[in-house]
Enzyme design. Structure first.
Site, mmCIF file in Angstrom:
data_model
loop_
_atom_site.group_PDB
_atom_site.id
_atom_site.type_symbol
_atom_site.label_atom_id
_atom_site.label_comp_id
_atom_site.label_asym_id
_atom_site.label_seq_id
_atom_site.Cartn_x
_atom_site.Cartn_y
_atom_site.Cartn_z
ATOM 1 N N LEU A 1 0.884 -1.159 0.000
ATOM 2 C CA LEU A 1 0.000 0.000 0.000
ATOM 3 C C LEU A 1 0.921 1.209 0.000
ATOM 4 O O LEU A 1 1.888 1.239 0.775
ATOM 5 C CB LEU A 1 -0.894 0.028 1.246
ATOM 6 C CG LEU A 1 -2.076 -0.949 1.281
ATOM 7 C CD1 LEU A 1 -2.710 -0.944 2.668
ATOM 8 C CD2 LEU A 1 -3.117 -0.586 0.224
ATOM 9 N N ASP A 2 0.654 2.182 -0.867
ATOM 10 C CA ASP A 2 1.574 3.309 -0.938
ATOM 11 C C ASP A 2 1.515 4.153 0.340
ATOM 12 O O ASP A 2 0.673 3.941 1.211
ATOM 13 C CB ASP A 2 1.361 4.137 -2.206
ATOM 14 C CG ASP A 2 0.016 4.861 -2.232
ATOM 15 O OD1 ASP A 2 -0.393 5.405 -1.202
ATOM 16 O OD2 ASP A 2 -0.613 4.889 -3.317
ATOM 17 N N PHE A 3 2.417 5.104 0.434
ATOM 18 C CA PHE A 3 2.635 5.888 1.658
ATOM 19 C C PHE A 3 1.354 6.530 2.190
ATOM 20 O O PHE A 3 1.085 6.521 3.390
ATOM 21 C CB PHE A 3 3.691 6.957 1.355
ATOM 22 C CG PHE A 3 4.095 7.787 2.542
ATOM 23 C CD1 PHE A 3 4.740 7.212 3.628
ATOM 24 C CD2 PHE A 3 3.849 9.151 2.563
ATOM 25 C CE1 PHE A 3 5.127 7.975 4.718
ATOM 26 C CE2 PHE A 3 4.235 9.925 3.644
ATOM 27 C CZ PHE A 3 4.878 9.342 4.724
#
Length: 234
Positions: free
Chosen positions: A107-109
């Site tokens: 999951l991106d930042f």
């Protein structure tokens, strides 16, 4: 170790270092040695009696396999380390865990929600392979109204900068919110499709992976996957 002669990246995944794909990057970076020799070739094989070091520390196959679901908050990165010093999602796992766990997928930042952590390389590879056709469901809220054309394009398939994106299901839940189900899930897929239509997700939350639901798991908290969940996933 399974067998007496296996590829180095497979050995690293069995040792709970990373998935096979991530292990290939670790090898290529020159961080792994076999019997005192730095190895960067992906085709290298190792045997049971070989001495394998990662960053100078011994690597041994994991004996205890663990599987955790985490509700990742925004502002955490899914990586084993970060040169920018951003907080790591894996640091949210219970401090009592002594095994080295790594994330399955990403999951991106800025995104949040359900993500798995394990030290079982075969499990991670199985879930990450496109042939698993594992569904991932997201709740998305945009900064403005979502046009019908964006939803229709995501359902039909759209090519952006040479990369084709297609949702299994893209469904409106409000004038600026959607439910999106992906199978393959290319890097930052939802954000790139939204950006193409001049939209910005203010919330991008994964609420389901396969049959495993985020449910009421609090943000920043984790839990072991149940035997029933593991049986179905495997």
């Amino acid at each position: 170790m399974k067998g007496k002669n296996i590829r180095l990246q497979v050995y690293l995944s069995h040792a709970g270092i990373a998935s096979r794909r991530a292990a290939e990057g670790i090898i290529a970076s020159g961080r792994v040695s076999v019997n005192g020799v730095i190895v960067t070739s992906q085709g290298s094989k190792v045997e049971e009696e070989d001495v394998i070091l990662l960053d100078g520390k011994p690597v041994l196959p994991e004996k205890c396999l663990l599987y955790f679901a985490l509700n990742k908050p925004p502002g955490f990165i899914c990586s084993s380390n970060d040169p920018q010093g951003r907080p790591l999602a894996r640091e949210l796992l219970p401090s009592t865990i002594t095994e080295r766990l790594y994330n399955v997928g990403r999951l991106d930042f800025l995104s949040c929600g359900l993500i798995f952590f394990t030290n079982d390389g075969e499990f991670a590879n199985r879930l990450g392979h496109p042939s698993s056709e594992l569904e991932k469901e997201y709740m998305v809220e945009a900064s403005g109204a979502i046009p019908d054309t964006a939803i229709e394009a995501f359902n039909a398939g759209i090519t952006i900068e040479g990369i084709h994106y297609k949702a299994k299901i893209a469904q409106r839940t409000g004038w600026k919110s959607m439910k999106i189900i992906l199978i393959e899930g290319k890097n930052r897929e939802i954000r790139r499709v939204f950006s193409h239509f001049h939209l910005h997700p203010v919330l991008l939350k994964r609420v389901r992976i396969g049959s495993v639901l985020l449910g009421n798991l609090a943000e920043g908290m984790s839990r072991p996957l149940t035997e029933a969940e593991l049986t179905e996933m495997k």
